[in-house]
Write an enzyme that holds these catalytic residues in place. Sequence first.
Site, PDB file in Angstrom:
ATOM      1  N   ASP A 114      26.222  32.286 -26.794  1.00  0.00           N
ATOM      2  CA  ASP A 114      24.943  32.978 -26.773  1.00  0.00           C
ATOM      3  C   ASP A 114      25.027  34.263 -25.950  1.00  0.00           C
ATOM      4  O   ASP A 114      25.754  34.341 -24.961  1.00  0.00           O
ATOM      5  CB  ASP A 114      23.871  32.057 -26.176  1.00  0.00           C
ATOM      6  CG  ASP A 114      22.534  32.737 -26.026  1.00  0.00           C
ATOM      7  OD1 ASP A 114      21.912  33.010 -27.062  1.00  0.00           O
ATOM      8  OD2 ASP A 114      22.136  33.036 -24.890  1.00  0.00           O
ATOM      9  N   GLU A 126      27.360  35.490 -30.759  1.00  0.00           N
ATOM     10  CA  GLU A 126      26.064  36.088 -31.047  1.00  0.00           C
ATOM     11  C   GLU A 126      26.069  37.502 -30.480  1.00  0.00           C
ATOM     12  O   GLU A 126      25.801  37.730 -29.311  1.00  0.00           O
ATOM     13  CB  GLU A 126      24.931  35.277 -30.407  1.00  0.00           C
ATOM     14  CG  GLU A 126      23.550  35.746 -30.845  1.00  0.00           C
ATOM     15  CD  GLU A 126      22.480  35.559 -29.782  1.00  0.00           C
ATOM     16  OE1 GLU A 126      21.307  35.419 -30.154  1.00  0.00           O
ATOM     17  OE2 GLU A 126      22.798  35.577 -28.587  1.00  0.00           O
TER      18      GLU A 126
END
Length: 856
Positions: free
Chosen positions: A425, A480
């Site tokens: 993330d 990401e």
Amino acid sequence: MLLSPCVLPSTAIASLSLSAKKIFISDSRNQWPSLRQQTELNFWSRMSHHRQMNPFIFPYSTYKRVHSPAISSVMTDDTSTVSSNDESMENIGILSHDPGLKPFKDHFKYRVGRYTDLLNLLDKHEGGLDEFAQGYLKFGFNREEDGIVYREWAPAAQEAQIVGDFNGWNGTNHCMEKNEFGIWSIKIYDLGGKPAISHNSRVKFRFKHGNGVWIDRIPAWIKYATVDPTKFAAPYDGVYWDPPPLERYEFKHPRPAKPNGPRVYEAHVGMSSSEPRVSSYREFADFVLPRIKENNYNTVQLMAIMEHSYYASFGYHVTNFFAVSSRSGTPEDLKYLIDKAHGLGLRVLMDVVHSHASNNVTDGLNGFDVGQSTQDSYFHTGDRGYHKLWDSRLFNYANWEVLRFLLSNIRWWLEEYQFDGFRFDGVTSMLYHHHGISMAFTGNYNEYFSEATDVDAVVYLMLANNLTHSILPDATVIAEDVSGMPGLGRPVFEGGIGFDYRLQMAIPDKWIDYLKNKSDEEWSMGEISWNLTNRRYSEKCISYAESHDQSIVGDKTIAFLLMDKEMYSGMSCLENASPVVERGIALHKMIHFITMALGGEGYLNFMGNEFGHPEWIDFPREGNGWSYDKCRRQWNLADTDHLRYKFLNAFDRAMNALDEKFSFLASSKQIVSWTGEEDKVIVFERGDLVFVFNFHPINTYDGYKVGCDLPGKYRVALDSDAGDFGGYGRVGHDIDHFTSPEGIPGVPETNFNNRPNSFKVLSPARTCVVYYKVDESKEKEKDDLVASVHEDVSARHVEEDSEGLAGREEENDIAVGKISKTEDDDIDTSKTEEDDVDSNKIEDLPVRGNRAKISD
């Protein structure tokens, strides 16, 4: 939208990129050597403390690294030392993949040098990266023969104790000792042959900092943490987790093989129940995993696994990095879930958050920050250590103990819980000092390789990916990243950062823009095609039509954007669909499918979006009376036979089945042959399948000519207009489409849309149809297979209808057959005249009512 050069495997775009390379030559590139010397000096200064006085010095052991001739002078074989001098790094493999990166060679030399220097240090002082990443065997609580040893890195502490249920929260008799490296330790001997700290009992680290105040903190390496559910806003407690052998979960199933094309189902365990409450790991394993398998996904991506005290953070404000979220169960329960998934043939990825940490002082790592210098903290000091948009703390990736902590965290989840990889993330925030805030990336390479690049974080990610793939060579690791940094998805041994895939984050934004701001007539087929194919040809991507963020209250999913309030009143099959619902169902299928088929080498869907879940996600909070009513998934909507949600769910299952049969996601053959702005049609080939998307709101085209590569006979493989998917059944599935040669063989400019063959089809408005080439030599065998599939589907229909569930017929999902593969080809989006499109145009407004039956 990312506009990186050299992103499309298209001849036109590639040549454009070559002419544009000149703009990437920066006058500042000659500053890199001096910058490197300055930063290198700071790096060695930061590391010197740990090199000279390391508490865990091991004999040198060889760490196995991937060897590549591309940088053989840098990453040598298993027994050679690694050299980082400039002369040995002239051949960095990534530069040969993209010549546009050559002006930034000094940058790559610098970061590869930093990486290899660090590997040398780890080899010399820690026994290698492999040993270094087993910090959980030394820090935290570890059982030894006659007691429990607890260690904690807290250089800012003046005194320290271990307290808990075992000593009545009185640490007077359990004072810890500090060594010269800021590491506190204590051995708590067994009592009567049993551990002094019992399994599942509460513990905390108590220390006194500079101002003389004693504070309690959850141990940084704790494996489990819980909170008293009967007390509002109660703090979390660390829990000593060491179950007896009979209570430990033992894995039964091997890891499934790595798929060539991951079809990822992104899920949140806590909100996966149909009831308004927090669901458990075991409930998810028993009731949700079979649904995921039924819809033909091959990978599950689990959100919010790492412990986080704030439920509404979606799991992204992590407080305890080695602990599973206790809301959904125990560590053994999570192991049950993962093992159950493996038994179903599903791989499991974890959403790992190493980009930042919760700023929660009482429950999280931030509690160890008591004003000390960054050298003695997990985080940077001052503004550099705080993310102003996320209200969270930022790691110091150049700190030796931070590297140990994070790399060990990677290994812990892979080995203890048998995860098959990660989705990292917030990678954009890690890559740049500006964290991507107020930064519109245009694709100019100077945006990626400058003093704004956080090389400390880049080196950490290189180490993390190297470690992950050395422990589990078949791991899947996804980044990401919205910036599109070149090299992010290239191997570490080439000088890349080492991710397997990057999320195509620009795609959902484009769909939001179209659905919010453009009428159907304003949709540009060329822009849609460009947005979906705008990626670096040598770096794989995961495409997705909508993000989980769109599901949160205040935003809208694609289904909500399309149908809004009519999702509550107009989804019954007992009534004719309204124009809004009819359009919504048609475009929902088309948007998700073209995103999957054209947008990347893998596909991702968030839990519930496969059937257009109508409710937003609203976590319990003061503003909604702490209600869980909107923090769940109503699976019954997809299972109810008289609701149209079943059509979206069935189509989701079918498009995944199409890839399972034909493996088009894994094919690098991707050719867009037509993007018609007037007829609103996109035609492309992926693998040997031919896709025809008609986005026109009213026009149906009969005898519509489409180009293809291979001559022969084609049939329908998947049809969004089939009755099983809520369509009208206008396309015949038993029709053979024979090709005609176009132009002079080997002369593309004489072909039809640069394709050597063509065939004609019926293309109804707002539909997508996929065609496969029939292998006529095996046609009889194939027909028998199709017949057996139909019989199986019919039997399943009878069984499911008797249970009152949604019909899940698949007879038109896919035609079974073997497709021969061809060599890779470039995308070609060239167009011809309108030909006979106008003469074949039919103004078509289908009569709403009974759906056409699909012929067998």
